[in-house]
Scaffold this active site. Sequence first.
Site, PDB file in Angstrom:
ATOM      1  N   GLU A  10     -28.649  -1.895   4.836  1.00  0.00           N
ATOM      2  CA  GLU A  10     -28.937  -0.720   3.945  1.00  0.00           C
ATOM      3  C   GLU A  10     -29.993   0.312   4.248  1.00  0.00           C
ATOM      4  OE1 GLU A  10     -29.525  -1.501  -0.581  1.00  0.00           O
ATOM      5  OE2 GLU A  10     -28.191   0.240  -0.919  1.00  0.00           O
ATOM      6  N   ASP A  66     -14.761   3.398  -0.450  1.00  0.00           N
ATOM      7  CA  ASP A  66     -14.256   2.201   0.507  1.00  0.00           C
ATOM      8  C   ASP A  66     -15.383   1.281   1.269  1.00  0.00           C
ATOM      9  OD1 ASP A  66     -12.365   1.455   2.242  1.00  0.00           O
ATOM     10  OD2 ASP A  66     -12.333   3.143   3.630  1.00  0.00           O
ATOM     11  N   GLU A 110      -2.739   7.162   2.665  1.00  0.00           N
ATOM     12  CA  GLU A 110      -3.185   7.340   4.043  1.00  0.00           C
ATOM     13  C   GLU A 110      -1.713   7.107   5.033  1.00  0.00           C
ATOM     14  OE1 GLU A 110      -6.263   4.015   4.826  1.00  0.00           O
ATOM     15  OE2 GLU A 110      -7.911   5.517   4.323  1.00  0.00           O
ATOM     16  N   ARG A 152     -12.817  12.351  -4.238  1.00  0.00           N
ATOM     17  CA  ARG A 152     -12.142  10.911  -3.983  1.00  0.00           C
ATOM     18  C   ARG A 152     -12.451   9.886  -4.608  1.00  0.00           C
ATOM     19  NH1 ARG A 152     -12.032   8.275   2.198  1.00  0.00           N
ATOM     20  NH2 ARG A 152     -11.468   6.140   1.529  1.00  0.00           N
ATOM     21  N   ARG A 199      -1.575  -2.082  -4.256  1.00  0.00           N
ATOM     22  CA  ARG A 199      -2.967  -1.591  -3.981  1.00  0.00           C
ATOM     23  C   ARG A 199      -3.101  -0.400  -4.608  1.00  0.00           C
ATOM     24  NH1 ARG A 199      -4.886  -1.077   1.499  1.00  0.00           N
ATOM     25  NH2 ARG A 199      -6.683  -1.639   0.759  1.00  0.00           N
ATOM     26  N   TRP A 223     -11.490  13.925   4.834  1.00  0.00           N
ATOM     27  CA  TRP A 223     -11.500  12.559   4.048  1.00  0.00           C
ATOM     28  C   TRP A 223     -12.140  12.292   2.764  1.00  0.00           C
ATOM     29  CZ3 TRP A 223      -8.222   8.901   6.161  1.00  0.00           C
ATOM     30  CH2 TRP A 223      -7.594   9.137   7.431  1.00  0.00           C
ATOM     31  N   LYS A 263       0.723  -1.209  -0.116  1.00  0.00           N
ATOM     32  CA  LYS A 263      -0.085   0.023   0.217  1.00  0.00           C
ATOM     33  C   LYS A 263       0.793   1.101  -0.092  1.00  0.00           C
ATOM     34  CE  LYS A 263      -3.474   2.284   3.150  1.00  0.00           C
ATOM     35  NZ  LYS A 263      -4.238   2.244   4.351  1.00  0.00           N
ATOM     36  N   GLU A 277     -10.781  -6.573  -4.808  1.00  0.00           N
ATOM     37  CA  GLU A 277     -10.721  -6.556  -3.658  1.00  0.00           C
ATOM     38  C   GLU A 277     -12.175  -6.110  -2.802  1.00  0.00           C
ATOM     39  OE1 GLU A 277      -7.343  -4.341  -1.237  1.00  0.00           O
ATOM     40  OE2 GLU A 277      -8.849  -3.530  -0.098  1.00  0.00           O
ATOM     41  N   GLU A 288     -16.255  -3.624   8.317  1.00  0.00           N
ATOM     42  CA  GLU A 288     -15.936  -2.321   9.021  1.00  0.00           C
ATOM     43  C   GLU A 288     -17.257  -1.399   8.844  1.00  0.00           C
ATOM     44  OE1 GLU A 288     -12.684  -0.466   6.974  1.00  0.00           O
ATOM     45  OE2 GLU A 288     -12.875   1.257   7.989  1.00  0.00           O
TER      46      GLU A 288
END
Length: 699
Positions: free
Chosen positions: A531, A394, A315, A365, A348, A561, A311, A416, A422
């Site tokens: 959802e 993400d 971040e 982003r 990645r 972010w 990676k 991925e 999360e």
Amino acid sequence: MVNKKSNMYQNWLSHREIKKSCYKEYINNILVLNHSEIIDSAVNELKNAFDKIEDVKEIQNICEDEKEIIGDKFIKLYIEQNDKLINEGYEITYSKTDDKKECISICANDDNGILYGVFALLRLFEQNYDFKSKEIIDNPKKNIRIINHWDNIDGTVERGFAGSSVLFESCRNKDIMSEVMNAIGGIAATNEGLRKAFNDEYTVASDLERINDYARMLSSIGINGIIINNTNVHKEETYLIDDKISIVKIISEIMGRWGVKTYLSINFASPITLGDLQTADPLDSDVIKWWKKKAEYVYSVIPNLGGFMVKADSEGRPGPFTYGRNHADGANMLASAISPYGGILIWRCFVYNCRQDWRDHTIDRAKAAFDCFEPLDGQFLDNVFLQIKNGPMDFQVREPIAPLLGTMDKTNKLMELQITQEYTGQQKHVCFLVPWWKDILSTPTYANNIDNNVEQRINGIAAIVNVGNDENWTGHFLAQANLYGYGRLAWDSNISSEQIVAEWIKLTLGNNPLVMKNVSEILMNSWETYEKYTSPLGIGWMVSPGHHYGPDVDGYEFSPWGTYHRSDNKGIGIDRTLESGTGYAGEYNEPLKSLYNNLETCPDELLLFFHHVSYNHILKSGKTVIQHIYDTHFEGFEAVKEFISKWEELEGEVDKGIYEQTLERLKIQFDSARDWRDQINTYFYRMSGIEDKKGRRIY
Ligand code: GCV
């Protein structure tokens, strides 16, 4: 150390149904024509199953010659070049020998094929499959099927929701590690200060038997690779390619017995971190030499290492940008170092600016990975695989597919997914993700103007695992179904969600009709339910910052972010259109580009991902956006109540420990779903001033 005899430890490999199988007598005799460590593991699995047939008192007969078969039924394992099979595939056939003995044979081109064949055979035995009707030829659709661990060597797990690591531990603190991880839900792993407090001597986890059981689980669902450490490689983990390499070796030997190759996440700045050089510039000759020497060393200790993962420039991680180089420069330098040993380099694509200004609506982003990687197509070496998250953001409960999946034809691509929950309830909420992953895999990309879907575009698949040291492996017992389902889909994405659920329940909780029915209903409805009561219509986030559990509508709204909803008193959503927005929709191939760009055609479930609309905008469902928000949030909460009633009907039908623990988690989900419902509804009611047509209570 966990109690391996407890029912809580059980999983789909408990072979609990084998004693009821009409094929159980076959397991008495195993004819094995080839030998290797991996085939021995396959035979051991047949022994495990035999031990579960309590009414059979004989000793299992394992022989190398057909003449030594006792009785009239047997299983035969053999390797033979078979044109119908590719690597790791297997064929299962039923036949009768000249002397009328009944044989079920597993044939493969290689050892892994035999192993996967045996696991499939036992799975099918336990479901009383009709082998006589037709042979089975089963080839994996992808040859890279990987699990990623975000485990740190001190035993913490980033975004881990099932206790501490199953792979690593810190000697001094191991007793409290699990407790702390559970209390703070994986956040310790992201905090350097907290991690330091735990640091001491690092070792491989002392429960090696458990690592072996874990390797069996992975292998049984066809996983053939494991990245054992966190993609965020901190200082201590940098030593895994140095004086801590023995930890990797131990894990890789256990995994290797089950056909699972070990891979390592590495620190791009290792030459600096390990104190040897002042630079990590990928085009610097000393850096190139350093990595070549390092690769030689690593492969001398672990010759069958799968490769490295990186990676970079993301971040806070170091990367080639520091030296004015691009990601192909970085990846190729490392790939060259490991290529003499057959290693692959996984790089990645999760690269974006996490220090952006929320005031600036032109930065998006979602565009970052495409902008960084797409221009580099054709520049990566053959042993480089780009690992691309399923969506551009993400792992939200709903996102469009990452546009990179529909481009970069000259580059190897892995997709991925995230099994660890999360953003989907952190294994406190039940959220069975297989229907969502199937949706992603079957989404058309229209690359090169043809109707090819994501599954056809990727060379392999990876997912961040949800396993930890909790007795039941995944924190929420029902979250095991996500790991099981991921493996089954990675092998063959055509398997239906219903079949995966039915297999998992039958193998894990037993073939009890009420259990089958209720658990299946809970699992099959759980993603949609999650959802409904969380962020609406593809907008994402609205989670508490940092740990990402529970609602906080504006938690990320004024943060750096890049994760905003842009709501005001008139409307909600991000304008990503070509005409008035960030232009992100333009990264898709036609007709997806127009489909998403056009307000009239954009699917409801992704509307707010692509468009900023008024609360009174009418969806294709005929409802206004605001009424949709109210309705889904009330419905989602009601569905959780239903889950609880369905589970309560199972009291006495499933193991008591599993029953009680799952009920406890469902009640936590109930409270959290209520919070989500009320915070989201209230927020948008206050924002819009529009009443709920059904007059329900909004605060
Ligand atoms: C391992 C998200 C998660 C991080 C994770 C990162 C990644 O940002 O919150 O914990 O880091 O994704 O995929 O690298």
